[in-house]
Design a protein around this motif. Sequence first.
Motif, PDB file in Angstrom:
ATOM      1  N   PRO A   1       0.817  -1.218   0.000  1.00  0.00           N
ATOM      2  CA  PRO A   1       0.000   0.000   0.000  1.00  0.00           C
ATOM      3  C   PRO A   1       0.850   1.268   0.000  1.00  0.00           C
ATOM      4  CG  PRO A   1      -0.742  -1.527   1.702  1.00  0.00           C
ATOM      5  CD  PRO A   1       0.533  -2.070   1.156  1.00  0.00           C
ATOM      6  N   LEU A   2       2.006   1.197   0.637  1.00  0.00           N
ATOM      7  CA  LEU A   2       2.889   2.376   0.619  1.00  0.00           C
ATOM      8  C   LEU A   2       3.388   2.644  -0.796  1.00  0.00           C
ATOM      9  CD1 LEU A   2       4.990   1.680   3.833  1.00  0.00           C
ATOM     10  CD2 LEU A   2       3.164   3.355   3.539  1.00  0.00           C
ATOM     11  N   TRP A   3       3.739   1.564  -1.461  1.00  0.00           N
ATOM     12  CA  TRP A   3       4.257   1.676  -2.831  1.00  0.00           C
ATOM     13  C   TRP A   3       3.183   2.227  -3.768  1.00  0.00           C
ATOM     14  CZ3 TRP A   3       3.500  -0.156  -7.776  1.00  0.00           C
ATOM     15  CH2 TRP A   3       4.589  -0.070  -8.650  1.00  0.00           C
ATOM     16  N   MET A   4       1.930   1.924  -3.450  1.00  0.00           N
ATOM     17  CA  MET A   4       0.820   2.329  -4.329  1.00  0.00           C
ATOM     18  C   MET A   4       0.333   3.754  -4.063  1.00  0.00           C
ATOM     19  SD  MET A   4      -1.242  -1.282  -4.164  1.00  0.00           S
ATOM     20  CE  MET A   4      -2.830  -0.522  -4.318  1.00  0.00           C
ATOM     21  N   ARG A   5       0.926   4.408  -3.078  1.00  0.00           N
ATOM     22  CA  ARG A   5       0.461   5.768  -2.771  1.00  0.00           C
ATOM     23  C   ARG A   5       0.877   6.751  -3.868  1.00  0.00           C
ATOM     24  NH1 ARG A   5      -1.537   6.869   2.260  1.00  0.00           N
ATOM     25  NH2 ARG A   5      -2.293   8.663   1.100  1.00  0.00           N
ATOM     26  N   ARG A   6       0.124   7.790  -3.989  1.00  0.00           N
ATOM     27  CA  ARG A   6       0.318   8.758  -5.065  1.00  0.00           C
ATOM     28  C   ARG A   6       1.751   9.287  -5.128  1.00  0.00           C
ATOM     29  NH1 ARG A   6      -2.386  12.062  -8.442  1.00  0.00           N
ATOM     30  NH2 ARG A   6      -4.451  11.361  -7.808  1.00  0.00           N
TER      31      ARG A   6
ATOM     32  N   THR B   1       6.492   9.862  -8.423  1.00  0.00           N
ATOM     33  CA  THR B   1       7.953   9.886  -8.538  1.00  0.00           C
ATOM     34  C   THR B   1       8.433   8.817  -9.507  1.00  0.00           C
ATOM     35  OG1 THR B   1       8.083  10.626  -6.253  1.00  0.00           O
ATOM     36  CG2 THR B   1      10.097   9.729  -7.199  1.00  0.00           C
ATOM     37  N   THR B   2       7.862   7.617  -9.354  1.00  0.00           N
ATOM     38  CA  THR B   2       8.271   6.501 -10.223  1.00  0.00           C
ATOM     39  C   THR B   2       7.986   6.828 -11.686  1.00  0.00           C
ATOM     40  OG1 THR B   2       7.841   4.934  -8.455  1.00  0.00           O
ATOM     41  CG2 THR B   2       7.895   4.036 -10.682  1.00  0.00           C
ATOM     42  N   CYS B   3       6.803   7.374 -11.942  1.00  0.00           N
ATOM     43  CA  CYS B   3       6.448   7.711 -13.327  1.00  0.00           C
ATOM     44  C   CYS B   3       7.389   8.778 -13.882  1.00  0.00           C
ATOM     45  CB  CYS B   3       5.010   8.210 -13.399  1.00  0.00           C
ATOM     46  SG  CYS B   3       3.799   6.919 -13.111  1.00  0.00           S
ATOM     47  N   ALA B   4       7.654   9.788 -13.072  1.00  0.00           N
ATOM     48  CA  ALA B   4       8.512  10.873 -13.553  1.00  0.00           C
ATOM     49  C   ALA B   4       9.922  10.352 -13.842  1.00  0.00           C
ATOM     50  CB  ALA B   4       8.557  11.989 -12.515  1.00  0.00           C
ATOM     51  N   ARG B   5      10.441   9.536 -12.933  1.00  0.00           N
ATOM     52  CA  ARG B   5      11.790   8.991 -13.136  1.00  0.00           C
ATOM     53  C   ARG B   5      11.851   8.126 -14.387  1.00  0.00           C
ATOM     54  NH1 ARG B   5      13.334   6.276  -7.455  1.00  0.00           N
ATOM     55  NH2 ARG B   5      13.626   8.139  -6.198  1.00  0.00           N
ATOM     56  N   SER B   6      10.843   7.272 -14.511  1.00  0.00           N
ATOM     57  CA  SER B   6      10.906   6.256 -15.555  1.00  0.00           C
ATOM     58  C   SER B   6      10.590   6.809 -16.932  1.00  0.00           C
ATOM     59  CB  SER B   6       9.909   5.129 -15.241  1.00  0.00           C
ATOM     60  OG  SER B   6      10.209   4.549 -14.005  1.00  0.00           O
ATOM     61  N   LEU B   7       9.808   7.868 -16.959  1.00  0.00           N
ATOM     62  CA  LEU B   7       9.349   8.367 -18.264  1.00  0.00           C
ATOM     63  C   LEU B   7      10.064   9.665 -18.620  1.00  0.00           C
ATOM     64  CD1 LEU B   7       5.611   7.406 -17.757  1.00  0.00           C
ATOM     65  CD2 LEU B   7       7.276   6.272 -19.217  1.00  0.00           C
TER      66      LEU B   7
ATOM     67  N   TYR C   1      10.823  -1.324  -3.274  1.00  0.00           N
ATOM     68  CA  TYR C   1      10.966  -1.531  -4.717  1.00  0.00           C
ATOM     69  C   TYR C   1      10.874  -0.168  -5.383  1.00  0.00           C
ATOM     70  CZ  TYR C   1      11.095  -6.519  -4.535  1.00  0.00           C
ATOM     71  OH  TYR C   1      11.505  -7.789  -4.311  1.00  0.00           O
ATOM     72  N   ASP C   2      11.968   0.266  -5.963  1.00  0.00           N
ATOM     73  CA  ASP C   2      11.943   1.578  -6.584  1.00  0.00           C
ATOM     74  C   ASP C   2      12.411   1.476  -8.017  1.00  0.00           C
ATOM     75  OD1 ASP C   2      14.659   1.280  -6.272  1.00  0.00           O
ATOM     76  OD2 ASP C   2      14.786   2.585  -4.520  1.00  0.00           O
ATOM     77  N   SER C   3      12.640   2.610  -8.572  1.00  0.00           N
ATOM     78  CA  SER C   3      13.003   2.671  -9.978  1.00  0.00           C
ATOM     79  C   SER C   3      14.247   3.539 -10.082  1.00  0.00           C
ATOM     80  CB  SER C   3      11.837   3.272 -10.772  1.00  0.00           C
ATOM     81  OG  SER C   3      11.885   2.893 -12.096  1.00  0.00           O
ATOM     82  N   PRO C   4      15.311   3.126 -10.743  1.00  0.00           N
ATOM     83  CA  PRO C   4      15.453   1.929 -11.576  1.00  0.00           C
ATOM     84  C   PRO C   4      15.523   0.652 -10.756  1.00  0.00           C
ATOM     85  CG  PRO C   4      17.564   3.023 -11.364  1.00  0.00           C
ATOM     86  CD  PRO C   4      16.564   3.902 -10.693  1.00  0.00           C
ATOM     87  N   TRP C   5      15.219  -0.451 -11.425  1.00  0.00           N
ATOM     88  CA  TRP C   5      15.248  -1.776 -10.794  1.00  0.00           C
ATOM     89  C   TRP C   5      16.005  -2.720 -11.721  1.00  0.00           C
ATOM     90  CZ3 TRP C   5      14.239  -2.861  -5.995  1.00  0.00           C
ATOM     91  CH2 TRP C   5      14.137  -4.189  -5.608  1.00  0.00           C
TER      92      TRP C   5
END
Lengths: 444, 388
Positions: free
Chosen positions: A82-87, A92-98, A424-428
Motif C-alpha cells: 500500500p505504501l508503494w501504491m500511494r500517489r 515519482t516513479t512515473c517521472a523517473r521512468s518516463l 521496490y523503486d526505480s530503476p530496478w
Amino acid sequence: MKIRLLFDADGPHISLDATVEEAPIATSLESLLKRLKTGQEALRSIALNDLIGLCDAAAKAWTKANHPLANVIRRYGLGFLPLWMRRGNLETTCARSLRGYPDSLDRFVHWSANDSAHYRAQPRGLVVHWVAGNVPVLGLLSMLQALLCKNANLLKASHVSPGLLPQLLQGFADVEYVNPQGERIAGTLVSEATAAIYVERDDREAACALSEAADVRVAWGGREAVESVMRLPRRLGTEDIVFGPKTSFAVIGAERLSNEADARRVAQALARDCVAFDQQGCNSPHTVFVELGGAIAPDHFAAVLGEEMARVTTQSPPMELSPSEAARVLTVRTEYDMRGEAHYGADLAWTVAYAPEDQGLAEPCYGRTLFVRPVADVFSVVPWVTQEVQTIGLAVDDSRHALADALTGRGAARCPEVGNMRLYDSPWDGLFPMDRLVRWVSTG
Amino acid sequence: MSPRIDELLAMPPFGVEPEAKSAALLAAVNEAMRHHYEHCPPFRRWCDKQGYRPSTPIRDMVSLPFLPVGIFKRVELSSVGGDQVVRVLTSSATSSQIPSRIVLDQVTRNRQMRALTAMMTHLLGGQRRPFIVLDVLPTPDRAAEQELSARAAGMRGYLMAATSKHYVLRESGAMPTLDVDQLLATVGQLKKGGQQFCFLGYTYLLYQAVVRPLYEQGICLDLPENVFVLHFGGWKKLQDQAVDRATLNAQAAAVFGIPTRNIRDLYGFTEQLGVIYPDEGNGFREIPTYTEVLVRNPQTMQVAPLGQVGLLEFICPLPNSYPGIAILLDDLGRIVERPSEDGQVVQRGFEVLGRAARAEPRGCGDTLPSQVYSADAPATASVTEGNR
C-alpha cells in the motif's frame, strides 16, 4: 493446452487458500485476450493522474482495519505494497521512468524549447507477467507499472499461493476514485484490463500461446524459470523485461557503530529489510559485512541484530518453513553454536550467525537468517560483487558515493540506505521498467 | 571403556522388552554423550549452548539434544585423535553437492560390525548363505572406477553374511546390464544344492538392471519361498522414473516368484552405519534394540505424536569417533505401531516417506555468485558408504 482461470473481469475464480486445481479451466485463451484488449481500449482514455488516483484510493482502502485485504496484507507481510501504491511514490516513479515527462502517457508533449518535436508514450498492448513462486506479489508491481502505462495485463501465477493475486486484483475492482473534476473512476477499469491464470510448467503449448500473444514479456523468477520464458517463441518486436535471480547484502561502516544506540538503529533497519518478503526477495539481505574499528565490534553488533530480529519478528511473524528450510536453519544454528556465535529465539523464526574467521558472501539459508561477517574496510567487499548482486544496503557515511560507485561499477543494481533495501523503486535491476512498457513516438 | 554400550550390544537386536531396551539404551546414550562432550570440543560448545551438562544424565530420549544431519557437511567432528582414525566416510551428497564427512576409529567400526552382524543374523535366520550380488564384480583393475568402488564399499558390510558371492551384472556403458545366462546358471546351481540363498543389490540396479528386463520378458525364476531379496541405496533414481515401492515389489515378486514380504528394503545412512532398518515389503520398519527413532514436527521441532509426519530423528550410541548420537535427518517419516504376529505386544516401527523436498527454486535471491563463494566441501579422499 490447459489454462486455469484465477481472475478476470468477473472477479476471482479461486479463494485465497485454494490450490490451482480448484480454479476453473478457461474455455478459450482467444476470448480472454479479446476481453483484455477491450479493457485496454477503455484504459487508454483514462488520464495517468486518474489511474494513479485509483491506486492511491486502493492503497488507502486496503489499510483500513476492517478491509478484507488488511488481514491478507498482514498475513503475507505485504505492508510495503500500500505504501508503494500511494500517489507520492507512483508520481515519482512515473517521472523517473518516463524521462521526466509522465504527461507523455496522456498526450503529445513538447519537451524542450531546443527541440521542435512532441513526444508521447503509447502503451505497448498486452503485457504478460510470469510471476515468481517465492514472492508472488512482485508480479503485482510490474503489473501496476504496466497498468499506469495503459497496457492490458495477463499474469501467469505460480502454483504457490495462487489465490493471493486474485484477491489483490479484486481489491482494485472494488474501489472508486473521484478526481478533482468530480469524475468517478471505477476500479473495474483495472479488472477489465487484467487477468490472472495458471498453466502447468510442462504445458508448452499454453506457454507458447502466452508468449506469442505478448507485446511485452516480463519474467520474474529463478534462472531456470526466466530462461525457459526467454526460450519461448515470440513475435518480432516483443519487448522482454527479465527480473532474474539476484542476491543482496548489507555493509555497515565503523562510523555508524560509534555507540550502542547508533548500532541498534542500524540493526533495526536491517532487521526490517530482512523480514520483508520473509527474506525471499532478491533484495533481501543474507550477509551483513561489519567494518572493524567501530566502538561496537562485529560480534557485539551480531548480538544487537539478534535482539532487533526478535523484536521485528514479533511484529511480523514469519511464514511457515518447509521441512527442508527448517533443517537448513537448524544446521546453521548448530554450526555457529559449534564454531562461532549463533543468536536465535526459542522457535525457528530468525537466526543471526557470526564467526570471526568468516569471509565473503554466505550461502543464503533463508528463514530470516543473517550472517554477520567482519571486514577490515568497507571497500574490501567490492570484490564480492558481481552482476548477480541486486541490492547492497549501505550504512556508511564516509566515502559513501565512492563506495557505491565501486559496488555498482562491478554489477550491483542499487545501493540504498540500510532500511530501504526492501523498497521496490526505480530503476530496478538496471532499468526503468515503465520506460520499457511504452512505445515512444513523436510528431514534428 | 564403555560398559553400557557393550551391554547394549550384547542384547538381541529385536524382541527385547520395551522397558529393558529403554533402560539399556538410555544408559548407553548417557555414556556416549559424556564421551563426546569430553573429547569433541565443537560438540561440547554446542552442548553447553543446549544446556546439556554431563553431570546431569539425560532422563528421556525426547530431551536429548540432536544434531541436524547437515552439520556433518559443515563442521568436522571428531572425538578421537587423528592417529586413531582408520577411515573417513563421505556420504553421497545427493541434494546439497557437499558430502558428509565421518571419521571412524576401530572402536566405532567394531561396534558397527557387531550391530550389523546381529541384525543380519536376525534378518537371515541365523544362517550365513550364498549371495547373488546384483552388481558388477569389483576386480582390482576396476577398483579405480569411482562409482563401482563406491558401490562395492557400500555393500561390503552386508556381504559379511555371505558364504559365497556370485556377481551377475556386467559392465555395459553407463548402466550395468544383467548377464541372464550367469544368473540362471547360478540360480540353478544353488537351487540344485538345496541351499538357502539371497540376492543383494542397490535398489535402482535391482529394478533397472534385473527386475524390469526380466519382467518385460515374462521371466519368472520360481525361487523357493525362503529366498530374500535385499536392496538398499535409496529411491531417488527410481522416483525420477516414477517407480514406487509397490511397482518394484509387485514386479520383483513376479520375477523371483517369492512373496513381497521377502523383498526387503534396507534403510540406513552414513552418519550411523552399522544399524539397518529393513522393511518387510510394506514400508514398516521395526526399531531395533540399539536405537530409538523419533519424529519431529519441522515447525516446532517438538516430538510429533504417533502417525504424524515429520523429520526423522535417530538416536544411536554406537559412534565413538564422532558425536553422531542423535541425528535429525532431512527424511520425512512417521512412527507407526502394529500388533506382533502373535498379537501379544505392540511393535513400534516407522515408515520413511521420502526426502524433505528442497525449497522451491527461488524467484530471486537464490543466486550465489559462484566465483566468490568458497564452498566448504572437505577434500579428503574417501569412500562413499551409506545408503540413504
